[in-house]
Design a protein around this motif. Structure first.
Motif, mmCIF file in Angstrom:
data_model
loop_
_atom_site.group_PDB
_atom_site.id
_atom_site.type_symbol
_atom_site.label_atom_id
_atom_site.label_comp_id
_atom_site.label_asym_id
_atom_site.label_seq_id
_atom_site.Cartn_x
_atom_site.Cartn_y
_atom_site.Cartn_z
ATOM 1 N N MET A 12 -11.667 -5.282 -3.970
ATOM 2 C CA MET A 12 -10.560 -5.656 -4.674
ATOM 3 C C MET A 12 -9.872 -4.576 -5.322
ATOM 4 S SD MET A 12 -10.316 -9.082 -5.613
ATOM 5 C CE MET A 12 -10.983 -10.278 -4.339
ATOM 6 N N GLN A 13 -8.326 -4.628 -4.906
ATOM 7 C CA GLN A 13 -7.576 -3.611 -5.394
ATOM 8 C C GLN A 13 -6.855 -3.590 -6.665
ATOM 9 O OE1 GLN A 13 -3.766 -2.301 -3.285
ATOM 10 N NE2 GLN A 13 -5.127 -0.721 -2.328
ATOM 11 N N LEU A 14 -6.835 -2.582 -7.192
ATOM 12 C CA LEU A 14 -6.047 -2.424 -8.546
ATOM 13 C C LEU A 14 -5.058 -1.672 -8.679
ATOM 14 C CD1 LEU A 14 -8.911 -3.117 -11.401
ATOM 15 C CD2 LEU A 14 -6.907 -4.604 -10.906
ATOM 16 N N VAL A 54 -10.790 2.551 10.446
ATOM 17 C CA VAL A 54 -9.432 2.458 10.490
ATOM 18 C C VAL A 54 -8.924 1.106 9.759
ATOM 19 C CG1 VAL A 54 -7.464 1.989 11.928
ATOM 20 C CG2 VAL A 54 -9.240 3.824 12.445
ATOM 21 N N MET A 55 -7.978 1.327 9.089
ATOM 22 C CA MET A 55 -7.506 -0.111 8.538
ATOM 23 C C MET A 55 -6.083 -0.334 9.359
ATOM 24 S SD MET A 55 -7.217 -0.004 4.346
ATOM 25 C CE MET A 55 -8.597 -0.561 3.461
ATOM 26 N N VAL A 56 -5.829 -1.524 9.678
ATOM 27 C CA VAL A 56 -4.671 -2.192 10.382
ATOM 28 C C VAL A 56 -3.985 -3.119 9.451
ATOM 29 C CG1 VAL A 56 -3.693 -3.169 12.349
ATOM 30 C CG2 VAL A 56 -6.036 -1.962 12.287
ATOM 31 N N GLY A 57 -2.526 -2.581 9.159
ATOM 32 C CA GLY A 57 -1.721 -3.516 8.285
ATOM 33 C C GLY A 57 -0.650 -4.342 8.915
ATOM 34 N N ARG A 58 0.599 -3.796 9.028
ATOM 35 C CA ARG A 58 1.541 -4.827 9.688
ATOM 36 C C ARG A 58 1.085 -5.399 11.143
ATOM 37 N NH1 ARG A 58 5.822 0.040 9.105
ATOM 38 N NH2 ARG A 58 3.634 0.951 9.602
ATOM 39 N N GLY A 103 -8.830 6.120 8.144
ATOM 40 C CA GLY A 103 -7.404 6.413 8.507
ATOM 41 C C GLY A 103 -6.651 4.897 8.615
ATOM 42 N N ASN A 104 -5.161 5.327 8.245
ATOM 43 C CA ASN A 104 -4.327 4.206 8.376
ATOM 44 C C ASN A 104 -2.990 4.640 8.711
ATOM 45 O OD1 ASN A 104 -2.497 2.499 5.772
ATOM 46 N ND2 ASN A 104 -3.287 1.507 7.743
ATOM 47 N N GLY A 105 -2.275 3.883 9.581
ATOM 48 C CA GLY A 105 -0.776 4.162 9.808
ATOM 49 C C GLY A 105 -0.465 4.011 11.238
ATOM 50 N N ASP A 106 0.377 2.834 11.581
ATOM 51 C CA ASP A 106 0.933 2.552 12.969
ATOM 52 C C ASP A 106 -0.225 2.240 13.927
ATOM 53 O OD1 ASP A 106 3.141 3.386 11.795
ATOM 54 O OD2 ASP A 106 3.254 5.317 12.557
ATOM 55 N N ASN A 150 -8.319 -7.035 -0.942
ATOM 56 C CA ASN A 150 -7.463 -7.714 -1.441
ATOM 57 C C ASN A 150 -6.049 -7.057 -1.354
ATOM 58 O OD1 ASN A 150 -6.595 -10.330 -2.431
ATOM 59 N ND2 ASN A 150 -7.093 -9.519 -4.601
ATOM 60 N N GLU A 151 -5.174 -7.848 -1.748
ATOM 61 C CA GLU A 151 -3.803 -7.314 -1.946
ATOM 62 C C GLU A 151 -3.695 -6.953 -3.283
ATOM 63 O OE1 GLU A 151 -0.921 -10.594 -2.769
ATOM 64 O OE2 GLU A 151 -2.577 -11.720 -3.423
ATOM 65 N N GLU A 152 -2.964 -5.837 -3.692
ATOM 66 C CA GLU A 152 -3.048 -5.078 -5.057
ATOM 67 C C GLU A 152 -2.795 -6.266 -6.115
ATOM 68 O OE1 GLU A 152 0.236 -2.607 -4.236
ATOM 69 O OE2 GLU A 152 1.839 -4.015 -4.678
ATOM 70 N N ILE A 182 -8.503 1.652 -5.894
ATOM 71 C CA ILE A 182 -7.468 1.845 -6.790
ATOM 72 C C ILE A 182 -6.284 2.312 -5.978
ATOM 73 C CG2 ILE A 182 -6.465 3.329 -8.600
ATOM 74 C CD1 ILE A 182 -8.849 1.414 -9.382
ATOM 75 N N ASN A 183 -5.232 1.567 -5.945
ATOM 76 C CA ASN A 183 -3.968 1.681 -5.247
ATOM 77 C C ASN A 183 -3.157 2.960 -5.903
ATOM 78 O OD1 ASN A 183 -1.432 1.936 -4.549
ATOM 79 N ND2 ASN A 183 -1.589 -0.453 -3.998
ATOM 80 N N MET A 184 -3.275 3.989 -4.856
ATOM 81 C CA MET A 184 -2.631 5.430 -5.398
ATOM 82 C C MET A 184 -1.553 5.696 -4.125
ATOM 83 S SD MET A 184 -5.922 7.596 -6.569
ATOM 84 C CE MET A 184 -4.819 8.979 -6.539
ATOM 85 N N VAL A 189 -6.763 6.645 3.679
ATOM 86 C CA VAL A 189 -5.452 7.621 3.857
ATOM 87 C C VAL A 189 -4.083 6.915 4.726
ATOM 88 C CG1 VAL A 189 -4.241 10.118 4.267
ATOM 89 C CG2 VAL A 189 -7.051 9.619 3.539
ATOM 90 N N HIS A 190 -3.244 6.702 4.092
ATOM 91 C CA HIS A 190 -2.083 6.175 4.857
ATOM 92 C C HIS A 190 -1.201 7.615 4.574
ATOM 93 C CE1 HIS A 190 2.037 4.179 5.110
ATOM 94 N NE2 HIS A 190 1.877 4.530 6.104
ATOM 95 N N PRO A 191 -1.051 8.386 5.722
ATOM 96 C CA PRO A 191 -0.642 9.735 5.771
ATOM 97 C C PRO A 191 0.861 9.852 5.291
ATOM 98 C CG PRO A 191 -0.977 9.255 7.987
ATOM 99 C CD PRO A 191 -1.519 8.052 7.147
HETATM 100 C C1 LIG Z 1 3.928 -6.334 3.227
HETATM 101 C C2 LIG Z 1 3.282 -5.242 2.841
HETATM 102 C C3 LIG Z 1 2.248 -5.119 1.756
HETATM 103 C C4 LIG Z 1 1.401 -4.033 1.461
HETATM 104 N N1 LIG Z 1 0.834 -4.143 0.140
HETATM 105 C C5 LIG Z 1 -0.184 -3.346 0.033
HETATM 106 C C6 LIG Z 1 -1.013 -3.247 -1.104
HETATM 107 O O1 LIG Z 1 -0.796 -4.085 -1.838
HETATM 108 N N2 LIG Z 1 -2.006 -2.376 -1.232
HETATM 109 C C7 LIG Z 1 -2.086 -1.263 -0.458
HETATM 110 O O2 LIG Z 1 -2.900 -0.132 -0.884
HETATM 111 N N3 LIG Z 1 -1.208 -1.024 0.471
HETATM 112 C C8 LIG Z 1 -0.142 -2.054 0.744
HETATM 113 N N4 LIG Z 1 0.554 -1.847 1.779
HETATM 114 C C9 LIG Z 1 0.421 -0.687 2.792
HETATM 115 C C10 LIG Z 1 -0.615 -1.058 3.981
HETATM 116 O O3 LIG Z 1 -1.983 -1.335 3.334
HETATM 117 C C11 LIG Z 1 -0.825 0.188 4.848
HETATM 118 O O4 LIG Z 1 -1.268 1.248 4.124
HETATM 119 C C12 LIG Z 1 0.723 0.303 5.504
HETATM 120 O O5 LIG Z 1 1.226 -0.886 5.987
HETATM 121 C C13 LIG Z 1 0.585 1.347 6.921
HETATM 122 O O6 LIG Z 1 -0.376 0.878 7.883
HETATM 123 P P1 LIG Z 1 0.156 -0.122 8.864
HETATM 124 O O7 LIG Z 1 0.986 0.783 9.862
HETATM 125 O O8 LIG Z 1 -1.113 -0.287 9.827
HETATM 126 O O9 LIG Z 1 1.007 -1.042 8.445
HETATM 127 C C14 LIG Z 1 1.238 -2.839 2.370
HETATM 128 C C15 LIG Z 1 2.327 -2.859 3.227
HETATM 129 C C16 LIG Z 1 3.043 -4.006 3.970
HETATM 130 C C17 LIG Z 1 3.896 -4.031 4.985
#
Ligand SMILES: Cc1cc2nc3c(=O)[nH]c(=O)nc-3n(C[C@H](O)[C@H](O)[C@H](O)COP(=O)(O)O)c2cc1C
Length: 322
Positions: free
Chosen positions: A67-69, A219-223, A197-200, A37-39, A94-96, A166-168
């Motif tokens: 669920m993230q806090l 791996v986690m994918v975000g954007r 792992g996470n990032g790009d 979940n979102e933070e 836990i969001n760090m 880890v988002h490095p």
């Molecule tokens: C709009 C946005 C909101 C984010 N919100 C959170 C969040 O709530 N909790 C968290 O751990 N990371 C958050 N992140 C970071 C992402 O989870 C991720 O670590 C970061 O975007 C790098 O991964 P990516 O290159 O795949 O986007 C957020 C990133 C973006 C762009």
């Protein structure tokens, strides 16, 4: 924890104001592994904040959900975590890593990486209190003077944390430059618990490259997944253009239906706008299209506008005459 990691190793990353229940469900249906979940701010949740409460809902999650806090003390994080477990969380994360100034100024998010002993006490208290897996999501460190992901990861393992993402990039780097994947490899080498792992990462192929290069388990994918949840589906790339378009229409329609069913009308409208802007991103005149979407005042008008935008010619002449 290993059993919970049994699904796809490529998962949707938590993103504030995006990865709430409807988008999590859509991503999982496209093929994402379990989602986070979102933070949620622990204090806001305990104070009865309406959005924190909406965000903590889990009834749309078919399988495992984390669920993230966000928080800065055991006094708030422990009761908030217990409340999330009661609400259906299978994992507490836990969001760090959150770099946002107003968050870190209050000692939350990435600020937890600065004082490792104090954070160890918070994580120990959480470990004693919750009986579901406890995970953390960290950055490479606070800044280049304190690149302490390995130290934090070892501490977390010692206090009983079950897995680490880890988002490095450091907090100081925010989202600048390339994510240094070698930091992920260093954390993998330093601990025995699973590392994500996470990032790009922008595709399944790239996720596999990250796993091979760093040894991370998942791996986690975000954007890259915003407006493109089908990237989790290996079948999508094999479809022809018409097949891909039909797939996208189906996913977007389901997503909008879920948003409308899940949230009160005002919150639903804002969520629909945010996600539709993402689904339309990258197309010609994306800024104008986005502004037009945000100008709509009802869900019906928003849907009609989006459909018209999608069926308009791809370049030039936007908005279409008349
Ligand atoms: C709009 C946005 C909101 C984010 N919100 C959170 C969040 O709530 N909790 C968290 O751990 N990371 C958050 N992140 C970071 C992402 O989870 C991720 O670590 C970061 O975007 C790098 O991964 P990516 O290159 O795949 O986007 C957020 C990133 C973006 C762009």
């Amino acid at each position: 924890m290993s059993e919970l990691l049994g699904g796809s190793p490529v998962r949707l990353a938590p993103m504030a104001s995006f990865t709430n229940a409807p988008f999590r469900r859509v991503a999982v249906r496209c093929g994402s592994g379990f989602t986070t979940n979102e933070e949620i701010d622990a204090e806001a949740l305990l104070a009865g904040n309406a959005w924190a409460g909406e965000s903590a809902r889990t009834e749309l999650d078919d399988g495992v959900v984390a669920m993230q806090l966000l928080g800065n003390s055991a006094e708030t994080l422990v009761p908030a975590a217990l409340r999330l477990v009661e609400a259906g969380a299978d994992i507490v994360d836990i969001n760090m890593g959150c770099p946002v100034p107003k968050i870190v100024q209050r000692g939350k998010g990435a600020a937890l990486m600065r004082d490792v002993s104090a954070t160890a006490r918070i994580l120990s208290a959480l470990r004693r209190a919750v009986d579901v897996p406890l995970t953390i999501k960290i950055r490479g460190g606070w800044d280049e003077c304190q690149p302490n992901a390995v130290e934090v990861a070892r501490m977390a393992q010692d206090v009983g944390v079950d897995a680490i993402t880890v988002h490095p990039r450091t907090r100081a780097q925010r989202f600048g430059g390339r994510a240094p994947w070698d930091v992920i490899a260093e954390v993998v080498a330093a601990v025995g618990i699973p590392v994500t792992g996470n990032g790009d990462v922008t595709s399944l192929a790239e996720a596999r490259r990250m796993m091979a290069a760093t040894g991370c388990r998942s791996v986690m994918v975000g954007r890259a997944a915003l407006g493109r949840p089908w990237l989790f589906d290996s079948a999508y790339d094999g479809l022809d253009r018409a097949g891909q378009a039909a797939y996208e229409e189906r996913v977007i329609a389901e997503h909008l239906d879920l948003i409308e069913a899940c949230f009160p009308p005002k919150a639903a409208l804002l969520q629909m706008k945010k996600h539709l802007a993402q689904y339309g991103a990258g197309r010609s005149e994306a800024r104008i299209r986005r502004a037009e979407l945000f100008a709509q005042s009802t869900a019906g008008a928003l849907r009609t506008t989006f459909v018209r935008q999608r069926t308009a010619p791809p370049s030039g002449g936007w908005p279409p005459p008349g």
